[in-house]
Write an enzyme that holds these catalytic residues in place. Structure first.
Site, PDB file in Angstrom:
ATOM      1  N   TYR A  90      40.507 -46.221  34.284  1.00 57.16           N
ATOM      2  CA  TYR A  90      41.302 -47.447  34.309  1.00 57.16           C
ATOM      3  C   TYR A  90      41.815 -47.792  32.910  1.00 57.16           C
ATOM      4  O   TYR A  90      42.962 -48.235  32.754  1.00 57.16           O
ATOM      5  CB  TYR A  90      40.464 -48.605  34.857  1.00 57.16           C
ATOM      6  CG  TYR A  90      41.226 -49.913  34.952  1.00 57.16           C
ATOM      7  CD1 TYR A  90      41.980 -50.215  36.085  1.00 57.16           C
ATOM      8  CD2 TYR A  90      41.205 -50.821  33.905  1.00 57.16           C
ATOM      9  CE1 TYR A  90      42.698 -51.409  36.165  1.00 57.16           C
ATOM     10  CE2 TYR A  90      41.914 -52.010  33.971  1.00 57.16           C
ATOM     11  CZ  TYR A  90      42.651 -52.305  35.101  1.00 57.16           C
ATOM     12  OH  TYR A  90      43.369 -53.472  35.172  1.00 57.16           O
ATOM     13  N   GLU A 181      31.894 -39.595  30.064  1.00 53.97           N
ATOM     14  CA  GLU A 181      30.554 -40.126  29.794  1.00 53.97           C
ATOM     15  C   GLU A 181      29.505 -39.655  30.787  1.00 53.97           C
ATOM     16  O   GLU A 181      28.301 -39.789  30.526  1.00 53.97           O
ATOM     17  CB  GLU A 181      30.584 -41.661  29.754  1.00 53.97           C
ATOM     18  CG  GLU A 181      30.746 -42.340  31.105  1.00 53.97           C
ATOM     19  CD  GLU A 181      32.194 -42.524  31.543  1.00 53.97           C
ATOM     20  OE1 GLU A 181      32.450 -43.370  32.420  1.00 53.97           O
ATOM     21  OE2 GLU A 181      33.064 -41.802  31.012  1.00 53.97           O
ATOM     22  N   ASP A 237       8.511 -52.906  22.457  1.00 53.18           N
ATOM     23  CA  ASP A 237       9.587 -53.705  21.867  1.00 53.18           C
ATOM     24  C   ASP A 237       9.056 -54.665  20.805  1.00 53.18           C
ATOM     25  O   ASP A 237       9.530 -54.686  19.668  1.00 53.18           O
ATOM     26  CB  ASP A 237      10.324 -54.494  22.950  1.00 53.18           C
ATOM     27  CG  ASP A 237      10.845 -53.607  24.060  1.00 53.18           C
ATOM     28  OD1 ASP A 237      11.062 -52.407  23.793  1.00 53.18           O
ATOM     29  OD2 ASP A 237      11.008 -54.091  25.191  1.00 53.18           O
ATOM     30  N   LYS A 387      16.274 -48.976  24.816  1.00 50.04           N
ATOM     31  CA  LYS A 387      14.843 -48.690  24.716  1.00 50.04           C
ATOM     32  C   LYS A 387      14.551 -47.379  23.989  1.00 50.04           C
ATOM     33  O   LYS A 387      13.657 -47.323  23.137  1.00 50.04           O
ATOM     34  CB  LYS A 387      14.224 -48.655  26.113  1.00 50.04           C
ATOM     35  CG  LYS A 387      12.733 -48.320  26.151  1.00 50.04           C
ATOM     36  CD  LYS A 387      11.869 -49.474  25.677  1.00 50.04           C
ATOM     37  CE  LYS A 387      11.755 -50.519  26.759  1.00 50.04           C
ATOM     38  NZ  LYS A 387      10.778 -51.576  26.419  1.00 50.04           N
TER      39      LYS A 387
END
Length: 532
Positions: A90, A181, A237, A387
């Site tokens: 697109y 991708e 994290d 992550k």
């Protein structure tokens, strides 16, 4: 440390999101080429783009037709900024129409694997020069570019798409109809890397070391000589965020571990022993079980749960900060601790609708669940990372592998793995079932193959069973093993049947209130990883 205006670590490649299911994947692929990327909404203006000083722009695909009345709008002045730009699907068609080309409703669709043929001009293009003449790519489109804009060379075609790629080398504008991708495009990453490095001239120098250097400098600038606390959960994290801040400001950091009563079995002991032993960080543990469970009593709505948990975390951090100041008050200590470190990641921000134009899928407790009257200034050194990038940074910092490779566990803990109201009895049931599942997956050597395995208690559901020749009316437990790179997309993990059988047998035999174990075989999308 280089100036922010010229550092490739902070001058991003902007991925413009036209509602594509793969926008996050494009951003990841850019980062895999060692270039920093950010996702921005298609509504971004040319002035806003210019202010970000991007090194390049990638226009994502999207589900719309460029001719539809509700087609995503885009400021075509962006093409005049002189920034190298690459359109995908697109985005490729948007570029064509904006610059005077033609997009046709041919009635012919190409979905899935498609054979593409490169033209003679491709051999002199920046993006396809080193590509084989014929290759398999992944298509997903109905409309097609029928005529390239003036000044553009046609680089590729298919049987049904006469213009499958084009380029204007002088203006550094490029586009392909296919999706480079996705892994199904044979040389997709090579095409994207060629645009970034050869066409746009961006060096491949964004890596864990450069991330650490940049973030340490930013943390020092933000915090200065002040004290700071970090909400430490024991997961990767918050552990990596704490390690970054510790490297930046050393003993100015105090980590706070909140036992909110929603922890897994032995979680508190592991955090107090393993993390402190590995890092030497100063840790304060706060028992807030009554506080959290009291506020969660009778609450069943998952958004409300997350907001309550986010609010109460802040209330605990506020009271703990005040106590730390009071206990160590001297003329050299400021009257308050105003900085709070959080291990917020990019997927948390995206799913909470944070700045990309995406829908609010769910309010993560550390993003959309924060109270409006919070007075802390947040320090979030991982906010732009996925992550796997956080794990790489953690290893670079020397965080022990037992922490870095730990499977994700949500900040709200077991509170969002109980479907229904949260109470001590239900937490005890889920805690035991979760411990059994984790123990058996570890024993089977599957920890490295599974991204995460939420164990969910359907607290408001009962099923009839038979145990010991008698009728039971117990709770079902759901196993949700998933495989993923970054939590933005995921697939359910194919656990061997014998392992699943052992987990099921142990849970139904050892957890009295459970008489049924089921397996969730839903990918993300359409489901999220957690049930709430």
């Amino acid at each position: 440390m280089t100036d922010e205006s010229s550092s490739t670590a902070v001058r991003p490649v902007l991925v413009v999101d036209f509602g594509a299911q793969y926008a996050q994947l494009i951003a990841r692929r850019v980062r895999e080429a060692n270039v920093y990327s950010e996702i921005v909404p298609h509504t971004i203006s040319a002035a806003e783009v210019a202010a970000k000083q991007p090194l390049a722009i990638v226009l994502s695909g999207g589900p719309s037709s460029v001719y539809a009345e509700d087609a995503p709008n885009f400021d075509s002045e962006i093409f005049s900024l002189g920034v190298p730009t690459f359109g995908i699907c697109y985005g490729f068609q948007t570029m064509a129409v904006a610059l005077g080309g033609e997009v046709a409703r041919t009635g012919k669709r190409e979905y899935g694997s498609t054979h593409v043929v490169l033209s003679d001009q491709a051999s002199s293009s920046s993006i396809l020069a080193e590509q084989p003449g014929n290759q398999i790519v992944w298509m997903s489109h109905g409309d097609s570019v029928a005529k390239a804009p003036e000044g553009f060379q046609v680089l590729a075609s298919t049987d049904d798409t006469p213009v499958a790629a084009f380029a204007n080398e002088e203006r550094k504008l490029y586009g392909v109809q296919w999706h480079p991708e996705v892994l199904h495009s044979e040389h997709g990453q090579e095409v994207l890397a060629a645009f970034l490095h050869r066409a746009a001239g961006i060096p491949n120098d964004w890596n864990p070391g450069s991330i650490i250097e940049e973030q340490v400098a930013r943390i020092r600038e933000q915090i200065g000589g002040d004290e700071v606390i970090c909400g430490l959960s024991g997961g990767v994290d918050s552990a990596v965020a704490a390690a970054l801040v510790q490297r930046a400001v050393g003993e100015q950091l105090t980590c706070v571990f909140v036992d909110h009563g929603l922890l897994r079995k032995d979680e508190r002991r592991q955090v107090e022993e393993d993390f402190v032993a590995a890092t030497g960080v100063r840790l304060v543990t706060v028992d807030a079980r009554e506080q959290f469970l009291g506020h969660l009593e009778g609450v069943t709505d998952p958004e409300e749960k997350r907001k309550i948990i986010g609010r109460e975390f802040i209330r605990v951090f506020e009271s703990t900060a005040a106590r730390l100041v009071e206990e160590s008050r001297t003329d050299d200590i400021p009257g308050e601790i105003k900085f709070l470190v959080q291990g917020t990641l990019y997927p948390d921000v995206v799913e909470s609708g944070g700045g990309t134009g995406t829908a609010n899928i769910k309010s993560h407790h550390n993003v959309g669940g924060l109270p409006e009257d919070m007075k802390f200034e947040l320090v979030e050194p991982l906010r732009a990372l996925f992550k796997d990038e956080v794990r790489a940074v953690g290893r670079e910092l020397g965080v022990p592998e037992v922490i870095v490779s730990r499977q994700p566990f949500p900040g709200p803990g077991l509170g969002i793995r109980i479907i229904g109201a949260v109470n001590e009895e239900r937490l005890a049931i889920l805690r035991e079932a979760d411990a059994i599942a984790r123990e058996e997956l570890t024993a089977a050597g599957l920890d490295s193959e599974i991204w995460q395995c939420p164990v969910v208690l359907l607290a408001d559901v009962r099923s009839v069973g038979v145990q010991g020749d008698g009728r039971t009316y117990g709770h079902p437990i759901v196993l949700r093993p998933v495989s993923s790179e970054d939590a933005m997309t995921a697939d359910w993990s194919r656990i061997p049947y014998d392992v699943l059988a052992k987990i099921s047998n142990r849970i139904t035999n050892e957890v009295e209130e459970v008489n049924r174990v089921v397996l969730d075989v839903t990918s993300k999308p359409p489901g999220t990883i957690e049930w709430e």
